[in-house]
Enzyme design. Structure first.
Site, PDB file in Angstrom:
ATOM      1  N   THR A 191      -8.315  -3.487  -1.842  1.00  0.00           N
ATOM      2  CA  THR A 191      -8.891  -4.821  -2.034  1.00  0.00           C
ATOM      3  C   THR A 191      -9.973  -5.143  -1.012  1.00  0.00           C
ATOM      4  OG1 THR A 191      -6.833  -5.635  -3.002  1.00  0.00           O
ATOM      5  CG2 THR A 191      -8.344  -7.284  -2.145  1.00  0.00           C
ATOM      6  N   ASP A 230       0.824  -1.219   0.000  1.00  0.00           N
ATOM      7  CA  ASP A 230       0.000   0.000   0.000  1.00  0.00           C
ATOM      8  C   ASP A 230       0.855   1.266   0.000  1.00  0.00           C
ATOM      9  OD1 ASP A 230      -2.430  -1.592   0.344  1.00  0.00           O
ATOM     10  OD2 ASP A 230      -1.781  -1.830   2.419  1.00  0.00           O
ATOM     11  N   GLU A 231       2.057   1.198  -0.580  1.00  0.00           N
ATOM     12  CA  GLU A 231       2.953   2.353  -0.543  1.00  0.00           C
ATOM     13  C   GLU A 231       2.667   3.377  -1.638  1.00  0.00           C
ATOM     14  OE1 GLU A 231       5.377  -1.351   0.677  1.00  0.00           O
ATOM     15  OE2 GLU A 231       4.140  -0.790  -1.044  1.00  0.00           O
ATOM     16  N   THR A 278       2.475 -12.619   2.852  1.00  0.00           N
ATOM     17  CA  THR A 278       1.737 -13.131   1.703  1.00  0.00           C
ATOM     18  C   THR A 278       2.345 -14.471   1.281  1.00  0.00           C
ATOM     19  OG1 THR A 278       0.796 -12.519  -0.446  1.00  0.00           O
ATOM     20  CG2 THR A 278       3.116 -11.955  -0.071  1.00  0.00           C
ATOM     21  N   SER A 301       6.006  12.022  -4.208  1.00  0.00           N
ATOM     22  CA  SER A 301       4.589  12.130  -4.557  1.00  0.00           C
ATOM     23  C   SER A 301       3.858  12.932  -3.483  1.00  0.00           C
ATOM     24  CB  SER A 301       3.969  10.737  -4.689  1.00  0.00           C
ATOM     25  OG  SER A 301       2.575  10.834  -4.883  1.00  0.00           O
ATOM     26  N   LEU A 302       2.994  13.847  -3.949  1.00  0.00           N
ATOM     27  CA  LEU A 302       2.331  14.793  -3.048  1.00  0.00           C
ATOM     28  C   LEU A 302       0.821  14.748  -3.177  1.00  0.00           C
ATOM     29  CD1 LEU A 302       4.833  17.515  -4.139  1.00  0.00           C
ATOM     30  CD2 LEU A 302       4.816  16.538  -1.856  1.00  0.00           C
ATOM     31  N   ALA A 359      -3.783  -7.926  -4.008  1.00  0.00           N
ATOM     32  CA  ALA A 359      -3.158  -6.615  -4.159  1.00  0.00           C
ATOM     33  C   ALA A 359      -4.150  -5.672  -4.826  1.00  0.00           C
ATOM     34  CB  ALA A 359      -1.895  -6.732  -5.008  1.00  0.00           C
ATOM     35  N   GLY A 360      -3.882  -4.401  -4.700  1.00  0.00           N
ATOM     36  CA  GLY A 360      -4.745  -3.438  -5.369  1.00  0.00           C
ATOM     37  C   GLY A 360      -4.038  -2.113  -5.499  1.00  0.00           C
ATOM     38  N   HIS A 361      -4.204  -1.459  -6.635  1.00  0.00           N
ATOM     39  CA  HIS A 361      -3.655  -0.121  -6.770  1.00  0.00           C
ATOM     40  C   HIS A 361      -4.681   0.801  -7.401  1.00  0.00           C
ATOM     41  CE1 HIS A 361      -2.045  -2.648 -10.118  1.00  0.00           C
ATOM     42  NE2 HIS A 361      -2.512  -1.671 -10.861  1.00  0.00           N
TER      43      HIS A 361
END
Length: 436
Positions: free
Chosen positions: A299, A13-14, A238, A412-413, A39-41
């Site tokens: 997820t 989740d980074e 995992t 990243s902001l 996983a999920g993005h």
């Protein structure tokens, strides 16, 4: 030209999805090398929020080949939902390729995952219940179903015979769950195979061809270093290997093909599910990080546990993955804090240690040793270059880079693509000091 691995440097989740999306602009091929729908993005494009679990972020670029590699386990039902969602949003999916040797998550895998987790009671691991562990277990026991098996009815009937008989016996006799019907499964999964057939390829040959043609290849990991089956906080891990070495196994390439490894880390730390978490916060600051960072799993929707940045696990991630540089995400979440803490070491049984204990029992006993830094208490969301950042935000980033002994390439902001400071393009830029 460079072949790059993007991995999570924490517990997943980074923000790997955003970083992969950013780097995919320069990539010819994007390869997902392990994990499954656990996983999920989330990617934000033109104010549209797209949530993907299996398909690589590079699918948003029409000239990019997106390959679901052999080390990934595929739930075809969810994969087809993602395909339909992308088509509905006007996204071309012709570049999507699926390894013929990827293993398939079957209905009994999901049922077993949920039943086994419920049976653990207070000793639960925190699984997503999506059948990932049982799918990998069947793969290890050489009892699994692969994508190629969905393309031929006789073969599917043959390879399904033994595992279905075994799983039905376990479901019925141990967990009291009604047995699954073989004919129904065969019909359902042959239909999936028909829809997916045009995307099925030989994974290794596809990547080898791209490398031979000097194309840029981006390897996208799922989860994070501390969830690695062999090198994470076992048993709260995992069932695959998210670390950089897993890219070679899951994609079917040699280590000499990899030019650079990028670790993605939040400016603080989060974890979903069970397991030790040394810098975990309670109370108002935890709530503030969770709310400002929208810390709910893509997820599962579960609320994430939040804590200060942990430099001990950061240095461990650098070592285990051989990180060349870092992408630091969600710096903006810290904007309102007057003081920020960073864990620089642990205390274990009264002694200070600067290493990550691989024994979860020891890790549970560890207490964080913090370094306090001043916050900046102003918005960074609209910063687009380093000179736009407040001085204390720059000091914070420099401290992280110094602590982890690895330069920072990207900051990243926010969730949107343009809310990013790219100090150096990790694919096209030379390997040099970035932000230290």
């Amino acid at each position: 030209m460079a072949n790059v691995v993007v991995i999570g440097a924490q517990w997943g989740d980074e923000g790997k999805g955003k970083i992969t999306d950013l780097l995919s602009r320069s990539a010819d091929v994007v390869v997902r090398y392990q994990g499954g729908v656990n996983a999920g993005h989330t990617i934000v494009v033109d104010d549209k929020v797209l949530k993907l679990h299996l398909i690589p972020s590079g699918i948003l670029y029409e000239d990019t080949t997106c390959l679901i590699g052999s080390g990934t386990v595929v739930d075809p039902k969810i994969l087809l939902k993602e395909i339909d969602m992308l088509i509905e949003n006007g996204i071309d999916i012709s570049g999507l390729k699926i390894s013929s040797t990827s293993h398939v998550t079957m209905p009994y895998h999901r049922l077993l995952d949920e039943a086994m987790e419920a049976d653990r009671g207070s000793n639960k691991i925190g699984t997503t219940g999506r059948g990932i562990g049982p799918t990998y277990a069947d793969k290890s026991q050489r009892n699994g179903i692969r994508i190629r098996d969905l393309l031929n009815e006789d073969r599917l009937k043959d390879v399904l015979e033994i595992p279905l008989k075994e799983k039905n016996g376990v479901l019925e006799k141990i967990y009291g769950i009604r047995p699954l019907c073989k004919d129904e499964i065969i019909k359902e999964y042959l239909d999936y195979g028909k829809r997916l057939s045009k995307h099925v390829v030989d994974c290794t040959r596809t990547i080898h061809s791209a490398a031979k043609n000097k194309q840029n290849i981006l390897f996208e990991g799922a989860q994070g270093t501390l969830l690695d089956l062999d090198h994470g906080t076992y048993p709260f891990v995992t069932s695959s290997n998210p670390i950089s070495g897993g890219a070679c196994i899951g994609a079917g390439v040699g280590p000499t093909l990899i030019d650079r490894v990028i670790g993605v880390a939040k400016a603080y730390t989060t974890r979903v599910g069970e397991g030790p978490f040394v810098t975990e916060l309670q109370g108002s600051i935890n709530d503030q990080l969770c709310d400002r960072g929208s810390e709910f799993g893509t997820t599962t929707g579960r609320r994430r546990r939040c804590g200060w940045f942990d430099g001990v696990i950061g240095k461990y991630a650098v070592y285990v993955n051989g990180l060349d540089c870092l992408a630091v995400t969600k710096l903006d979440v810290l904007d309102e804090l007057d003081e920020i803490q960073v864990c620089i070491a642990y205390e274990l049984d009264g002694k200070e240690i600067d290493y990550f204990p691989t024994n979860s029992d020891d890790l549970k006993k560890c207490k964080p040793i913090f370094k306090k830094l001043k916050g900046w208490q102003c918005s960074t969301a609209n910063c687009r270059k380093l000179s736009d950042l407040p001085e204390n935000a720059m000091n914070y980033l420099r401290f992280l880079a110094e602590l982890m002994e690895v330069p920072i390439a990207i900051v990243s902001l926010g969730a949107n693509r343009d809310q990013t400071i790219v100090i150096e393009d990790p694919i096209h830029g030379p390997k040099r000091a970035l932000l230290r």
